[in-house]
Write a protein that holds these residues in place. Structure first.
Motif, PDB file in Angstrom:
ATOM      1  N   VAL A 152       0.841  -1.204   0.000  1.00 40.87           N
ATOM      2  CA  VAL A 152       0.000   0.000   0.000  1.00 40.87           C
ATOM      3  C   VAL A 152       0.873   1.250   0.000  1.00 40.87           C
ATOM      4  CG1 VAL A 152      -1.623   1.325   1.384  1.00 40.87           C
ATOM      5  CG2 VAL A 152      -1.944  -1.120   1.117  1.00 40.87           C
ATOM      6  N   LEU A 181      -0.001   8.469   3.975  1.00 37.76           N
ATOM      7  CA  LEU A 181      -0.981   8.436   2.880  1.00 37.76           C
ATOM      8  C   LEU A 181      -1.794   9.724   2.818  1.00 37.76           C
ATOM      9  CD1 LEU A 181      -2.206   4.751   3.076  1.00 37.76           C
ATOM     10  CD2 LEU A 181      -0.704   5.763   1.388  1.00 37.76           C
ATOM     11  N   GLN A 182      -1.820  10.493   3.928  1.00 41.30           N
ATOM     12  CA  GLN A 182      -2.493  11.785   3.860  1.00 41.30           C
ATOM     13  C   GLN A 182      -1.768  12.716   2.893  1.00 41.30           C
ATOM     14  OE1 GLN A 182      -5.470  12.418   5.521  1.00 41.30           O
ATOM     15  NE2 GLN A 182      -5.163  10.221   5.690  1.00 41.30           N
ATOM     16  N   PRO A 242      -1.382   9.955  -1.142  1.00 36.81           N
ATOM     17  CA  PRO A 242      -2.376   8.862  -1.060  1.00 36.81           C
ATOM     18  C   PRO A 242      -2.073   7.711  -2.007  1.00 36.81           C
ATOM     19  CG  PRO A 242      -3.351  10.875  -1.922  1.00 36.81           C
ATOM     20  CD  PRO A 242      -1.980  11.225  -1.485  1.00 36.81           C
ATOM     21  N   GLN A 243      -1.257   7.949  -3.029  1.00 36.09           N
ATOM     22  CA  GLN A 243      -0.991   6.850  -3.948  1.00 36.09           C
ATOM     23  C   GLN A 243       0.314   6.146  -3.643  1.00 36.09           C
ATOM     24  OE1 GLN A 243      -1.646   9.284  -7.347  1.00 36.09           O
ATOM     25  NE2 GLN A 243      -3.504   8.167  -7.855  1.00 36.09           N
ATOM     26  N   ASP A 264      -9.350   8.052 -11.628  1.00 32.09           N
ATOM     27  CA  ASP A 264      -9.154   6.970 -10.659  1.00 32.09           C
ATOM     28  C   ASP A 264      -9.951   5.761 -11.102  1.00 32.09           C
ATOM     29  OD1 ASP A 264      -7.828   8.871  -9.336  1.00 32.09           O
ATOM     30  OD2 ASP A 264      -9.325   9.175  -7.763  1.00 32.09           O
ATOM     31  N   MET A 300      -9.154   8.335   5.682  1.00 36.94           N
ATOM     32  CA  MET A 300      -8.962   7.483   4.509  1.00 36.94           C
ATOM     33  C   MET A 300      -9.712   8.036   3.302  1.00 36.94           C
ATOM     34  SD  MET A 300      -7.122   4.747   5.078  1.00 36.94           S
ATOM     35  CE  MET A 300      -5.966   5.609   6.064  1.00 36.94           C
ATOM     36  N   ARG A 341      -8.849  11.231   1.266  1.00 34.57           N
ATOM     37  CA  ARG A 341      -7.753  11.092   0.305  1.00 34.57           C
ATOM     38  C   ARG A 341      -8.078  10.027  -0.743  1.00 34.57           C
ATOM     39  NH1 ARG A 341      -4.673  15.395   0.280  1.00 34.57           N
ATOM     40  NH2 ARG A 341      -3.672  14.155  -1.311  1.00 34.57           N
ATOM     41  N   ARG A 342      -9.327   9.667  -0.833  1.00 35.97           N
ATOM     42  CA  ARG A 342      -9.816   8.711  -1.837  1.00 35.97           C
ATOM     43  C   ARG A 342      -9.106   7.362  -1.748  1.00 35.97           C
ATOM     44  NH1 ARG A 342     -10.789  12.289  -7.296  1.00 35.97           N
ATOM     45  NH2 ARG A 342     -11.743  14.051  -6.233  1.00 35.97           N
ATOM     46  N   ILE A 343      -8.786   6.935  -0.535  1.00 32.75           N
ATOM     47  CA  ILE A 343      -8.217   5.602  -0.364  1.00 32.75           C
ATOM     48  C   ILE A 343      -9.379   4.625  -0.213  1.00 32.75           C
ATOM     49  CG2 ILE A 343      -6.843   4.134   1.143  1.00 32.75           C
ATOM     50  CD1 ILE A 343      -5.342   6.780   1.870  1.00 32.75           C
ATOM     51  N   TYR A 361      -6.726  -1.137  -1.040  1.00 27.48           N
ATOM     52  CA  TYR A 361      -5.904  -0.398  -0.077  1.00 27.48           C
ATOM     53  C   TYR A 361      -6.620  -0.289   1.259  1.00 27.48           C
ATOM     54  CZ  TYR A 361      -2.362   1.384  -3.361  1.00 27.48           C
ATOM     55  OH  TYR A 361      -1.321   1.505  -4.238  1.00 27.48           O
ATOM     56  N   PHE A 362      -7.893   0.107   1.197  1.00 25.65           N
ATOM     57  CA  PHE A 362      -8.646   0.297   2.435  1.00 25.65           C
ATOM     58  C   PHE A 362      -8.768  -1.016   3.190  1.00 25.65           C
ATOM     59  CE2 PHE A 362     -12.509   0.780   4.957  1.00 25.65           C
ATOM     60  CZ  PHE A 362     -12.233   1.971   5.598  1.00 25.65           C
TER      61      PHE A 362
END
Lengths: 297, 358
Positions: free
Chosen positions: A234, A279-280, A283-284, A295, B129, B132-134, B138-139
């Protein structure tokens, strides 16, 4: 806190990171191609460990460990390719369902190992040349851990060369960059998927051999590393090898350095917190492929 | 009133049977039924989150554990004097009650805690989460890590959480003896009432405008954004509602089982919750209840008779549930029925329903 202790922890961080690299590379490669995660990957590590145990029973001696790696690479690779053909390929475009189905496979493999080898675990006798420690300054570095790092570096180098220099590697990169276009150009995308899945499983098999050097081999041996390996994927970002490596090193270091101040369980909390906060900002993941495409979700 | 649909009659009969269960079942089976009904609250949370919202959480055990532990903390403190400590703390050499234990001496605080702590943690975590469009895989993987960390933390803090054994050995709740037959029946009916309430509340929620937008965010987040909606708040609300349901589920399960421990909240139990829903039918609230009851009764029967076999069976269930029966048991019996639009307040839905029937 003295300097030797700090460097010791940094060494531990890299040593743990090299295990995560071996465990996560295969996941990351097939995630990059197919956007699916194989939850049974931890059990492929486990199969690698048991194959190492069996090989060293038959081929003792100083070089048995290399034979074990070869056997584990091929055995785990075949298992992975079989899993891909029988299950994962049927579920493409349903990544969440793939998670659940492969989790089922992992339960079956764990119970299978328990029935065949027993729940208590077996131990692999490491060759004598891995027993000692190399002392640098005041710091003893266990040979086994140095060996693990060397294996991780060798696997990374080998994979990079393979992907850069060979024709199959070219096809893999093409599918990774743009699946639809590669398919339109006549690349057999399905074969590439199966090949990479098998290759990734083979790398996990080598990871399993390395795990067998560190402790007893139990049916749950894969589970103790795999959740963190998922986090590495991740954090690394869309199946990139460099991203995975950087992410593994980051997580290994955060975990090892956090243990200077808190106990192991809190170190895990801090590591997860680190991933969520990272990830904040990205995020990728570490390596994000910039494109104007929407996306996937 | 005579041409009631079959489903209403069947559902009513099942509810009636469930209400009468204390006179129909042995005490042991009633206890099992109570436990599994409590678990079905978690399953309904996952129907909302995963079936309707498309968000797979492999960490629901965290919220289950929060509800269960907060209630168990109250039960451990119940009946203790001012300076006294729960038994396991004394054994571990803890000398003073930790500050975060103290508020749960009060039953009202405990009930609020069971509801609000999972809600707050669920909302905070999922907002970080989803903003940030996770999502997706991933989630799922991050929530799994959350479950692992939570269970490890509980095990490591022996002195304040009871460690590996968890919290057990309590007998009184607000002056009632938990072993008394009348009290166990009361707890059973309370569980049943909660399940029924949750079912009808979720039905209402899912047929509302919120439900429609949640399904839209599942089927096409980008399209939803192009239409001017931000999917984040809908997903956060879905995750938080599921967290509350799972917390209540954990609390009720703890009451029935008399124990809460890390073995009930970690990675494996969290993902098992998902299989109940997958087996029952992931987009059907009834499917959540049916799946939770069936899988757990099967687990109870198989794992007492042939313990080795259960993990093979469970593994096979996971594989079959997504390959052969992706719609689940309830889905196999239902037609292509989706949620009926609410009768009031949604002109578009009414227009479409009218077109479909005419």
């Amino acid at each position: 806190m003295d300097a030797a202790f700090l460097t010791g922890q940094v060494f531990n961080g890299f040593s743990v990171a090299s295990i995560y690299i071996l465990a996560a590379l295969g996941l990351a490669l097939s995630f990059g191609l197919m956007r699916v995660i194989n939850m049974a990957h931890g059990e492929i590590l486990m199969v690698g460990s048991y194959l190492a145990y069996l090989t060293i029973l038959f081929i003792p001696g100083p070089l048995g460990i290399f034979a074990a790696m070869l056997v584990a690479f091929i055995g785990a690779g075949l298992l992975g390719a079989g899993l891909e053909a029988a299950l994962v390929s049927k579920l493409t475009a349903r990544p969440l369902d793939t998670l659940l189905a492969t989790w089922g496979v992992s339960l079956i493999l764990q119970q299978g190992a328990r029935d065949v080898f027993g729940a208590t675990g077996v131990s692999v006798t490491a060759p004598a040349w891995l027993d000692g420690a190399i002392t640098i300054g005041a710091l003893p570095l266990p040979a086994a851990r140095l060996f693990i790092m060397a294996v991780a570096v060798a696997v990374l180098g080998g994979l990079a060369l393979f992907l850069r220099m060979t024709r199959v590697g070219l096809l893999v990169r093409a599918v990774n960059q743009d699946r639809a276009t590669a398919s339109a150009m006549g690349v057999n995308v399905r074969q590439v998927d199966a090949f990479i899945f098998g290759l990734g499983a083979g790398v996990a098999g080598i990871g399993g051999v390395v795990l067998a050097l560190l402790g007893p081999v139990t049916p749950n041996v894969g589970q103790s590393y795999i959740v963190t390996a998922f986090l590495v994927v991740v954090l690394g970002g869309l199946g990139s090898m460099i991203g995975t490596t950087i992410a593994a090193v980051m997580i290994g270091l955060v975990m090892a350095l956090a243990q200077i101040f808190v106990d192991v369980s809190f170190a895990q909390v801090l590591t997860l917190l680190f991933v969520v906060l990272f990830l904040q900002f990205r995020p990728q993941g570490v390596i994000a492929i910039r494109s104007r495409a929407l996306d996937a979700e | 009133m005579l041409n009631l649909p079959f489903k209403t009659i069947g559902g009513g009969a099942a509810l009636l049977l469930a209400i009468l269960a204390p006179w129909l079942l042995s005490a042991y089976d009633l206890n099992l039924l109570g436990r599994f009904l409590a678990l079905s609250l978690s399953a309904m949370g996952l129907v909302l989150l995963w079936g309707e919202g498309g968000i797979l959480s492999l960490g629901q055990g965290v919220f289950f554990g929060l509800g269960g532990y907060l209630l168990a903390m109250h039960l451990k403190l119940d009946g203790l004097g001012a300076g006294e400590l729960p038994d396991f703390m004394t054994w571990s050499g803890v000398t003073a009650l930790p500050w975060w234990w103290a508020p749960f001496r009060n039953p009202l605080v405990t009930i609020l805690g069971v509801l609000l702590v999972p809600a707050a943690i669920g909302a905070g975590f999922s907002w970080l989460m989803f903003r940030r469009r996770i999502g997706g895989v991933y989630f799922a993987l991050i929530t799994q890590a959350l479950a692992l960390v939570f269970a490890t933390l509980l095990i490591s803090q022996q002195g304040t959480t009871g460690g590996f054994n968890g919290l057990t050995d309590y007998h009184n709740l607000m002056g009632l003896n938990l072993n008394d037959e009348g009290v166990t029946r009361g707890i059973y009916w309370l569980t049943l009432a909660l399940v029924a309430t949750a079912y009808f509340a979720l039905r209402w929620l899912l047929s509302s405008r919120f439900g429609k937008l949640l399904r839209a965010s599942r089927d096409g987040s980008n399209r939803l954004r192009f239409l001017g909606y931000d999917p984040t708040p809908y997903k956060v609300v879905a995750f938080s509602v599921a967290a509350v349901l799972t917390g209540v589920s954990g609390a009720m399960f703890t009451l029935h089982a008399g124990v809460v421990s890390p073995a009930l909240v970690g990675v494996v139990p969290s993902i098992e919750m998902v299989i109940w829903v997958a087996i029952g039918g992931r987009t059907y609230l009834v499917g959540g209840i049916v799946g939770a009851l069936l899988v757990n009764f099967a687990k109870d029967k198989i794992s007492t008779a042939l313990p080795e076999l259960w993990l093979y069976a469970l593994g096979l269930l996971f594989i079959l549930a997504v390959t052969a029966f992706p719609r689940g048991i309830v889905g196999e019996f239902e037609g292509e029925r989706r949620f009926k639009p609410a009768r009031l307040g949604d002109m578009f839905a009414r227009w479409r329903a009218g077109r479909a029937t005419s």
